[in-house]
Design a protein around this motif. Structure first.
Motif, PDB file in Angstrom:
ATOM      1  N   ASP A 170       1.016  -1.252   0.005  1.00 26.39           N
ATOM      2  CA  ASP A 170       0.098   0.097   0.047  1.00 26.39           C
ATOM      3  C   ASP A 170       0.843   1.022   0.122  1.00 26.39           C
ATOM      4  OD1 ASP A 170      -1.918   1.968   0.582  1.00 26.39           O
ATOM      5  OD2 ASP A 170      -3.195   1.083   2.058  1.00 26.39           O
ATOM      6  N   PHE A 171       1.538   1.581  -1.249  1.00 28.83           N
ATOM      7  CA  PHE A 171       2.326   2.584  -1.294  1.00 28.83           C
ATOM      8  C   PHE A 171       1.715   4.035  -0.972  1.00 28.83           C
ATOM      9  CE2 PHE A 171       3.648  -0.145  -4.491  1.00 28.83           C
ATOM     10  CZ  PHE A 171       4.981  -0.666  -4.080  1.00 28.83           C
ATOM     11  N   GLU A 172       0.450   4.242  -1.220  1.00 30.57           N
ATOM     12  CA  GLU A 172      -0.147   5.517  -0.718  1.00 30.57           C
ATOM     13  C   GLU A 172      -0.165   5.665   0.840  1.00 30.57           C
ATOM     14  OE1 GLU A 172      -1.118   8.106  -2.416  1.00 30.57           O
ATOM     15  OE2 GLU A 172      -0.179   6.801  -4.030  1.00 30.57           O
ATOM     16  N   LEU A 173      -0.407   4.633   1.537  1.00 26.95           N
ATOM     17  CA  LEU A 173      -0.469   4.482   3.200  1.00 26.95           C
ATOM     18  C   LEU A 173       0.940   4.751   3.566  1.00 26.95           C
ATOM     19  CD1 LEU A 173      -1.780   4.155   5.970  1.00 26.95           C
ATOM     20  CD2 LEU A 173      -1.635   1.627   5.290  1.00 26.95           C
ATOM     21  N   ILE A 174       1.955   4.174   2.877  1.00 31.12           N
ATOM     22  CA  ILE A 174       3.413   4.126   3.303  1.00 31.12           C
ATOM     23  C   ILE A 174       3.832   5.685   3.024  1.00 31.12           C
ATOM     24  CG2 ILE A 174       5.878   3.698   2.778  1.00 31.12           C
ATOM     25  CD1 ILE A 174       4.672   1.047   1.552  1.00 31.12           C
ATOM     26  N   LYS A 175       3.562   6.457   1.976  1.00 34.76           N
ATOM     27  CA  LYS A 175       3.938   7.694   1.737  1.00 34.76           C
ATOM     28  C   LYS A 175       3.031   8.503   2.919  1.00 34.76           C
ATOM     29  CE  LYS A 175       4.653   7.243  -2.949  1.00 34.76           C
ATOM     30  NZ  LYS A 175       4.208   7.379  -4.443  1.00 34.76           N
ATOM     31  N   SER A 176       1.942   8.549   3.264  1.00 34.11           N
ATOM     32  CA  SER A 176       1.126   9.301   4.099  1.00 34.11           C
ATOM     33  C   SER A 176       1.827   9.210   5.592  1.00 34.11           C
ATOM     34  CB  SER A 176      -0.405   8.692   4.101  1.00 34.11           C
ATOM     35  OG  SER A 176      -0.429   7.546   4.771  1.00 34.11           O
ATOM     36  N   ILE A 177       2.471   8.190   5.818  1.00 32.41           N
ATOM     37  CA  ILE A 177       2.976   7.660   7.023  1.00 32.41           C
ATOM     38  C   ILE A 177       4.297   8.552   7.265  1.00 32.41           C
ATOM     39  CG2 ILE A 177       3.878   6.256   8.818  1.00 32.41           C
ATOM     40  CD1 ILE A 177       1.120   6.193   8.759  1.00 32.41           C
ATOM     41  N   SER A 178       5.047   8.487   5.973  1.00 37.83           N
ATOM     42  CA  SER A 178       6.349   9.042   5.813  1.00 37.83           C
ATOM     43  C   SER A 178       6.387  10.580   5.810  1.00 37.83           C
ATOM     44  CB  SER A 178       7.004   8.722   4.460  1.00 37.83           C
ATOM     45  OG  SER A 178       8.251   9.483   4.202  1.00 37.83           O
ATOM     46  N   ALA A 179       5.020  11.133   5.230  1.00 41.83           N
ATOM     47  CA  ALA A 179       4.808  12.663   5.202  1.00 41.83           C
ATOM     48  C   ALA A 179       4.626  13.257   6.581  1.00 41.83           C
ATOM     49  CB  ALA A 179       3.704  12.948   4.406  1.00 41.83           C
ATOM     50  N   LEU A 180       4.368  12.465   7.581  1.00 37.69           N
ATOM     51  CA  LEU A 180       4.230  13.027   9.005  1.00 37.69           C
ATOM     52  C   LEU A 180       5.604  13.472   9.388  1.00 37.69           C
ATOM     53  CD1 LEU A 180       2.129   9.914  10.603  1.00 37.69           C
ATOM     54  CD2 LEU A 180       1.333  12.443   9.638  1.00 37.69           C
ATOM     55  N   GLY A 181       6.675  13.135   9.093  1.00 42.88           N
ATOM     56  CA  GLY A 181       7.944  13.505   9.417  1.00 42.88           C
ATOM     57  C   GLY A 181       8.517  12.828  10.988  1.00 42.88           C
ATOM     58  N   LEU A 182       8.019  11.697  10.924  1.00 43.18           N
ATOM     59  CA  LEU A 182       8.348  10.857  12.288  1.00 43.18           C
ATOM     60  C   LEU A 182       9.609  10.990  12.681  1.00 43.18           C
ATOM     61  CD1 LEU A 182       5.909   7.882  11.990  1.00 43.18           C
ATOM     62  CD2 LEU A 182       5.323  10.110  12.829  1.00 43.18           C
ATOM     63  N   THR A 183      10.100  11.074  13.963  1.00 31.78           N
ATOM     64  CA  THR A 183      11.520  10.989  14.089  1.00 31.78           C
ATOM     65  C   THR A 183      11.559   9.213  14.673  1.00 31.78           C
ATOM     66  OG1 THR A 183      10.932  11.326  16.574  1.00 31.78           O
ATOM     67  CG2 THR A 183      11.631  13.180  15.375  1.00 31.78           C
ATOM     68  N   THR A 184      10.747   8.515  14.726  1.00 35.17           N
ATOM     69  CA  THR A 184      10.890   7.219  15.019  1.00 35.17           C
ATOM     70  C   THR A 184      11.045   6.238  13.655  1.00 35.17           C
ATOM     71  OG1 THR A 184       9.226   7.572  17.080  1.00 35.17           O
ATOM     72  CG2 THR A 184       9.567   5.101  16.182  1.00 35.17           C
ATOM     73  N   LYS A 218      11.601  -5.153  -6.784  1.00 33.10           N
ATOM     74  CA  LYS A 218      11.159  -4.027  -7.222  1.00 33.10           C
ATOM     75  C   LYS A 218       9.939  -3.298  -6.079  1.00 33.10           C
ATOM     76  CE  LYS A 218       8.014  -1.968 -10.983  1.00 33.10           C
ATOM     77  NZ  LYS A 218       7.173  -1.674 -10.180  1.00 33.10           N
ATOM     78  N   ASP A 219       9.072  -4.402  -5.507  1.00 30.68           N
ATOM     79  CA  ASP A 219       8.283  -3.920  -4.699  1.00 30.68           C
ATOM     80  C   ASP A 219       9.118  -3.271  -3.451  1.00 30.68           C
ATOM     81  OD1 ASP A 219       5.958  -4.544  -5.723  1.00 30.68           O
ATOM     82  OD2 ASP A 219       5.898  -6.439  -4.953  1.00 30.68           O
ATOM     83  N   ALA A 220      10.136  -4.020  -2.939  1.00 30.39           N
ATOM     84  CA  ALA A 220      10.947  -3.467  -1.539  1.00 30.39           C
ATOM     85  C   ALA A 220      11.479  -2.304  -2.062  1.00 30.39           C
ATOM     86  CB  ALA A 220      11.992  -4.535  -1.271  1.00 30.39           C
ATOM     87  N   ILE A 221      12.155  -2.212  -2.944  1.00 29.79           N
ATOM     88  CA  ILE A 221      12.762  -0.737  -3.360  1.00 29.79           C
ATOM     89  C   ILE A 221      11.627   0.270  -3.234  1.00 29.79           C
ATOM     90  CG2 ILE A 221      13.836   0.593  -5.235  1.00 29.79           C
ATOM     91  CD1 ILE A 221      15.270  -2.162  -6.023  1.00 29.79           C
ATOM     92  N   GLU A 222      10.504   0.189  -3.944  1.00 31.08           N
ATOM     93  CA  GLU A 222       9.424   1.090  -3.793  1.00 31.08           C
ATOM     94  C   GLU A 222       9.101   1.494  -2.618  1.00 31.08           C
ATOM     95  OE1 GLU A 222       5.455   2.625  -6.307  1.00 31.08           O
ATOM     96  OE2 GLU A 222       6.632   0.749  -6.926  1.00 31.08           O
ATOM     97  N   VAL A 223       8.910   0.539  -1.622  1.00 29.31           N
ATOM     98  CA  VAL A 223       8.428   0.574  -0.272  1.00 29.31           C
ATOM     99  C   VAL A 223       9.481   1.415   0.431  1.00 29.31           C
ATOM    100  CG1 VAL A 223       8.224  -0.555   1.976  1.00 29.31           C
ATOM    101  CG2 VAL A 223       7.048  -1.479  -0.015  1.00 29.31           C
ATOM    102  N   ILE A 224      10.886   1.440   0.218  1.00 30.05           N
ATOM    103  CA  ILE A 224      11.832   2.106   0.905  1.00 30.05           C
ATOM    104  C   ILE A 224      11.912   3.625   0.540  1.00 30.05           C
ATOM    105  CG2 ILE A 224      14.240   2.390   1.273  1.00 30.05           C
ATOM    106  CD1 ILE A 224      13.117   0.115   2.950  1.00 30.05           C
ATOM    107  N   ASN A 225      11.797   3.713  -1.184  1.00 26.50           N
ATOM    108  CA  ASN A 225      11.697   4.955  -1.596  1.00 26.50           C
ATOM    109  C   ASN A 225      10.554   5.740  -1.169  1.00 26.50           C
ATOM    110  OD1 ASN A 225      13.925   4.244  -3.007  1.00 26.50           O
ATOM    111  ND2 ASN A 225      13.266   3.942  -4.892  1.00 26.50           N
ATOM    112  N   SER A 226       9.308   4.938  -0.783  1.00 24.02           N
ATOM    113  CA  SER A 226       8.152   5.666  -0.374  1.00 24.02           C
ATOM    114  C   SER A 226       8.301   6.181   0.887  1.00 24.02           C
ATOM    115  CB  SER A 226       6.756   4.674  -0.538  1.00 24.02           C
ATOM    116  OG  SER A 226       6.768   4.234  -1.925  1.00 24.02           O
ATOM    117  N   GLY A 227       9.345   5.811   1.744  1.00 26.38           N
ATOM    118  CA  GLY A 227       9.431   6.315   3.075  1.00 26.38           C
ATOM    119  C   GLY A 227       9.833   5.497   4.053  1.00 26.38           C
TER     120      GLY A 227
END
Length: 253
Positions: free
Chosen positions: A60-74, A86-95
């Motif tokens: 769920d790349f949109e969900l991953i990006k929404s969490i990443s956009a929070l700017g978490l310190t954790t 390919k999935d793994a790389i995109e998950v990491i690139n999404s945040g």
């Protein structure tokens, strides 16, 4: 001595954070980003988000990006629907900083080496859902096929891998219950691997957390449902434990 971790876990179904009961019944909790923000403020050592319904849809790349956009310190770790490098790389690139793998290990063990080469061994965790049958036998639970499997076959694959950083043991039946994590699962796994172990499912009291963390091979505890109904719950858990054993943050002081 390495400090051990208290890891906040968000179980997601249909892009909604849920309280899960043995992955059979679900109680909606709200938006995942709300829980993630709370856990970040409360001093979690890591936030693990597990999407439970992505087997046929990919991450769920949109969900991953929404969490990443929070700017978490954790540090933020994601699992769900990762099928290949390919999935793994995109998950990491999404945040996400790390990924959790399950079905791909069982179905396509050769892909794990490619994923490790793509994102690094330190970024990969293996998820192992386990059940204890009435006869005392411990089995791997295959979520995709909804059936029990011989654990020795799966663990042989794990023990042969050099491409993992940690293992998450999931008490499938205990998850969402008050019964506590089954210690027999840890005793079984350590016969097969020397990898650090994280445990998840049914962990609801400080006594069991302390007991589990005293096991040398256990590197941390994943807690989900228990954290959702008590403000600053992580701080309270950490304050009850041996301070030499766990990590503390300013938000937990």
């Amino acid at each position: 001595m390495l400090k051990k971790r208290i890891i906040a876990t968000i179980v997601v179904k249909n892009s909604m954070a849920v309280q899960s009961f043995s992955y059979k019944e679900w109680l909606p909790l709200g938006k995942p980003y709300c829980l993630a923000e709370n856990f970040d403020r409360w001093g979690a050592d890591e936030i693990v988000l597990l999407s439970t319904d992505r087997q046929n849809n990919g991450p769920d790349f949109e969900l991953i990006k929404s969490i990443s956009a929070l700017g978490l310190t954790t540090p933020f770790t994601y699992g769900g629907g990762i099928r290949n490098s390919k999935d793994a790389i995109e998950v990491i690139n999404s945040g996400a900083e790390r990924i959790v793998l399950d079905t791909v290990i069982y179905d396509n063990i050769s892909e794990i080496k490619l994923i490790s080469e793509a994102v690094g061994k330190q970024a990969i965790l293996a998820s192992i859902p386990l059940i204890k049958e009435n006869n005392g036998k411990i089995s791997y639970y295959n979520h995709r096929l909804n059936k029990k499997e011989d654990i020795s076959i799966y663990l042989k694959k794990i023990s042969d891998l050099q491409s993992l950083s940690e293992i998450i043991l999931i008490d499938k039946e205990g998850e969402g219950s008050l019964g506590g994590f089954n210690d027999d699962f840890v005793n079984e796994i350590i016969n097969y691997t020397s990898l650090p172990i994280l445990v998840f499912g049914g962990i609801v009291n400080d006594h069991q957390i302390s007991k589990l963390l005293s096991t040398p091979q256990i590197s941390g505890i994943l807690i989900g449902n228990t954290l959702n109904y008590k403000e600053h719950s992580i701080k309270k858990i950490k304050n009850s434990l041996n301070s030499k054993q766990i990590r503390f943050h300013k938000s937990c002081g």
